[in-house]
Design an enzyme around this catalytic site. Structure first.
Site, short mmCIF file in Angstrom:
data_model
loop_
_atom_site.label_atom_id
_atom_site.label_comp_id
_atom_site.label_asym_id
_atom_site.label_seq_id
_atom_site.Cartn_x
_atom_site.Cartn_y
_atom_site.Cartn_z
CB CYS A 8 -12.57 24.66 33.63
SG CYS A 8 -13.53 23.14 33.47
CG ASN A 11 -16.35 20.57 29.56
OD1 ASN A 11 -16.85 20.01 28.59
ND2 ASN A 11 -17.00 21.51 30.20
CB CYS A 13 -14.80 20.42 38.36
SG CYS A 13 -14.20 18.75 38.73
NE ARG A 14 -11.73 24.68 37.48
CZ ARG A 14 -10.48 24.95 37.17
NH1 ARG A 14 -9.88 26.02 37.67
NH2 ARG A 14 -9.80 24.15 36.35
CB SER A 15 -16.30 24.96 32.18
OG SER A 15 -15.94 23.67 31.79
CG ASP A 125 -8.53 21.88 39.22
OD1 ASP A 125 -9.58 21.29 39.52
OD2 ASP A 125 -7.68 21.42 38.46
P1 4NP Z 1 -12.11 21.23 35.96
O1 4NP Z 1 -11.36 20.28 37.01
O2 4NP Z 1 -11.01 21.85 35.11
O3 4NP Z 1 -12.79 22.25 36.82
O4 4NP Z 1 -13.05 20.35 35.18
C1 4NP Z 1 -10.46 19.28 36.62
C2 4NP Z 1 -10.93 18.03 36.30
C3 4NP Z 1 -10.02 17.03 35.96
C4 4NP Z 1 -8.67 17.31 35.94
C5 4NP Z 1 -8.22 18.56 36.25
C6 4NP Z 1 -9.11 19.56 36.59
N1 4NP Z 1 -7.76 16.29 35.62
O5 4NP Z 1 -6.52 16.54 35.69
O6 4NP Z 1 -8.16 15.17 35.27
#
Ligand code: 4NP
Length: 155
Positions: A8, A11, A13-15, A125
């Site tokens: 994702c 790294n 939240c989702r992955s 996201d």
């Molecule tokens: P993820 O979510 O891609 O599912 O881990 C996010 C976590 C942090 C950010 C964006 C998406 N960020 O912009 O910091």
């Protein structure tokens, strides 16, 4: 041995949620010796950080402990090493596709490609929303990870 990498943006939240849930069902079904699992982010802002506390809380309520995971950025070696690179949204797909050599494009898939329940392609996201968004995302991850495992081990 099949090597699966979930990707994702951050790294956190989702992955890592997908990694944690997929590890759980792979172990429950007895495939931990034949499937290797990891996750990474296309961005590097959170390198070394544990998963977002909301992801940890939602996963924990569903029996999945994410606390030992630490974020890292995806590398070109990942494209070579892994058999399946499973992305969450179109942005991840285009970023990974740009990193991967032409011979590796077939390794890249959306997690929701495996779902039988969700028509859409992207797992949204949840980072800038509330905790409810993490539950919605976890539902999508759980169902599609079950189908992903079916597709890997199907005789
Ligand atoms: P993820 O979510 O891609 O599912 O881990 C996010 C976590 C942090 C950010 C964006 C998406 N960020 O912009 O910091």
């Amino acid at each position: 041995m099949k090597r699966v990498l979930f990707v994702c943006l951050g790294n956190i939240c989702r992955s890592p949620s997908a990694e944690g849930f997929f590890r759980k069902i792979v172990k429950e079904k007895g495939f931990e010796e034949t499937i290797e699992i990891d996750s990474a982010g296309t961005g590097n802002w959170h390198t070394g950080h544990p998963p977002d506390h909301r992801a940890q809380a939602v996963a924990s309520r569903r029996g999945v402990d994410l606390s030992d995971l630490r974020a890292r950025q995806v590398s070109s070696r990942d494209m070579d090493y892994h058999d399946l690179i499973i992305v969450m949204d179109r942005r991840n797909y285009s970023d990974i596709s740009a990193m991967a050599q032409s011979g590796y494009q077939h390794k890249i898939h959306y997690l929701l490609e495996y779902s039988e329940q969700y028509e859409e392609l992207e797992i949204p996201d949840p980072y800038y929303g509330g905790v409810h968004g993490f539950d919605v995302v976890m539902d999508m991850i759980e169902e599609s990870c079950e189908r992903l495992l079916d597709s890997i081990v199907r005789p």
